[in-house]
Motif scaffolding. Sequence first.
Motif, short mmCIF file in Angstrom:
data_model
loop_
_atom_site.label_atom_id
_atom_site.label_comp_id
_atom_site.label_asym_id
_atom_site.label_seq_id
_atom_site.Cartn_x
_atom_site.Cartn_y
_atom_site.Cartn_z
N ARG A 12 3.57 44.67 0.95
CA ARG A 12 4.13 45.73 1.51
C ARG A 12 3.72 47.05 0.46
NH1 ARG A 12 8.29 48.03 -1.11
NH2 ARG A 12 9.35 48.82 0.76
N GLY A 13 4.23 48.24 1.07
CA GLY A 13 4.13 49.49 0.26
C GLY A 13 2.81 49.95 0.10
N LYS A 42 5.20 52.65 6.31
CA LYS A 42 3.99 53.22 6.39
C LYS A 42 2.90 52.14 6.53
CE LYS A 42 0.85 56.17 3.89
NZ LYS A 42 0.64 57.24 2.76
N HIS A 43 3.05 51.00 5.96
CA HIS A 43 1.89 50.04 5.92
C HIS A 43 2.15 49.39 7.47
CE1 HIS A 43 5.23 47.15 4.97
NE2 HIS A 43 4.68 46.21 5.35
N VAL A 44 3.03 49.06 7.93
CA VAL A 44 3.43 48.78 8.92
C VAL A 44 2.77 49.53 10.30
CG1 VAL A 44 5.05 48.10 11.06
CG2 VAL A 44 5.46 47.52 8.67
N ARG A 375 6.53 57.94 2.93
CA ARG A 375 6.46 59.40 3.40
C ARG A 375 7.74 60.09 3.52
NH1 ARG A 375 4.88 55.72 8.75
NH2 ARG A 375 6.98 55.23 7.84
N SER A 376 7.80 61.39 3.77
CA SER A 376 8.80 62.15 3.98
C SER A 376 9.74 61.11 4.92
CB SER A 376 8.58 63.29 4.27
OG SER A 376 8.00 64.12 3.28
N GLY A 377 11.18 61.07 4.70
CA GLY A 377 11.99 60.53 5.83
C GLY A 377 12.08 59.20 5.42
#
Length: 634
Positions: A12-13, A42-44, A375-377
């Motif tokens: 992940r990550g 993000k990675h998904v 990311r932001s959020g």
Amino acid sequence: MHTIKKILIANRGEIAVRIMQTCRRLNIATVAVYSEADRHAKHVAMADEAVCLGSVVLADSYLNIEKIIQAAKDTGADAIHPGYGFLSERATFAKAVADAGLTFIGAPASAMELMGSKSAAKISMIAANVPCVPGYQDADQSEGVLFEAAKEIGFPVLIKATAGGGGKGMKIVETKADFLSQLSSAKREAKNAFGDDEVILEKYITAPKHIEVQVFADSFGNVVHLFERDCSTQRRYQKIIEEAPAAGLNDATRTDLLNAAVKATQAIDYLGAGTIEFIMDDQDNFYFMEMNTRLQVEHRVTEMITGQDLVEWQIKVAQGEALPLNQMQIRANGHAIQVRVYAEDADNDYLPSTGLLEQVNLAASVNTLVDSGVRSGDTVSIHYDPMIAKLVVWADDRVECIDKTLDVISQSSIFGVQNNLGFLAKILANKDFKRNAICTNTLDNDALDLSLPLQDEVVAVYAQQAHQLLHSESNKAWDVKDGWRPTGEESIRLSVNYLGEDHQFTVREEAGQIVVNERSYYLPNESDVCHIHRNLAHVIHNDQRYVLTLPDHESLASASNSNEIVSPMPGKIIEVMVKPGDEVQIDDTLLVMEAMKMELQLKAEKNAVIEAVNCQAGDQVLADAVLVSFKEEA
């Protein structure tokens, strides 16, 4: 030889994102796996396909070998890349992948088994004539035998979990009086983290440098190094700044070090990417510590100085190809520094921080990399490592690289969680770092003077500028670098909180000067930066980062009650060391809890008598839960 067409990334990550970047360039399809907590990660979003493994419990997701292999089969992946952490060094995983008819992009299971045990690894390195630290690595783990071995080695002694890494299950014992309690703690950490409480003992080197060598091997018997990295800047045995090449090594020592790493790799019939880690004393004597049988978090600095993509090398070797270059063709150029950006409070014993990442702005420029899995959020949760990103910078030499890294940090900002950007800048700007005098224990020993508080007049000037930016109609962006704005001739009264204290100032401009409390004051730096978000101002002044809290917007505050010990974050109680009626002294350890893969000792803030203990070993507790209360003073 076969061509890999689709890779499932069992991680992940930021490392999952990093691997996908190379796969995209090579036109290799990617499959992400994720837990329920990472559904929107993000990675998904970046992968060509994604498979949900299960709940946030690691055994149900990122550590579930059966589910990961089934996901690879279901999506038609022909290879699995483990990244680092999780299953990356589990021999059982490598074997299961091979048994399923898939290609494992990693080290052989036999090498993982050998190097996964620090005792077996050390024995094999001694046999290969690789220098090793004097110590104890035998099978007898009885307290008495270990205690006698420690006394024979001589204190200080280092206890290390044989199955571990990342500082878990590792303790420095200064005196024999502390040995048994530290041994118990090390074994408990090792058991919780790795399922194995076996340890080895080593003579502790008091001023150690951590120097490691990137090695690579193919199936044709070729072994090369890609030079060394200095990873000595650590806190709690966790690396936070890495650089390549290592500064201060003479040519003879560097040659011996690199040759020893190659010899160590050849001795174990290796394949793929690996790292040989050495500890070096102040006389440039180096000793084998361990081998990481995977890609390292800091592999990017090696890529920056060699111009090679190590993930691509991994894929080629896994396909059965020879190494892309021989030793004579590998060249090092310039200097690279990587800083690890964590969600943590460096001023509060590096306590991890969780919550919403309201704004993330990580600056990138020429010869700069930003590796991030958020990311932001997004949210930093309690379930995984709190690393937000890696910032990696290259320059012609070390001096220029330090300056450029400081500039990248000054142009970056993160709001929503505590983070260590300012702490990293303080280290890089410190004279001891610049002269390469940082050892692995420097930060833990508080040997650096990193306290550079702003003078009141400077606080006032920045508060005024932040106030102007905050209320300017043109300030629509959250990140502002807009020059310093005049206040006008009329004085304004400002309130600001800095370092936990409230300050009030009157500020105005007069003849080009800032007048604070009727005293003239010149602003020292026109190049300084101010990031604004909500009621917070992150100010970068002389390469240092400061946080000012303005009263204009809603803000959150927390207060501590000295008559209570509260949980700093969600976690599990490991040990309760007091009971009602006990008298305790300031700094006595009352509880040990585990949170975000670390053990935290909760200590008394004053001399007191215990009134109540509201938890017991094994309890899961929430943040801010009252764990222990003291009797009111008469």
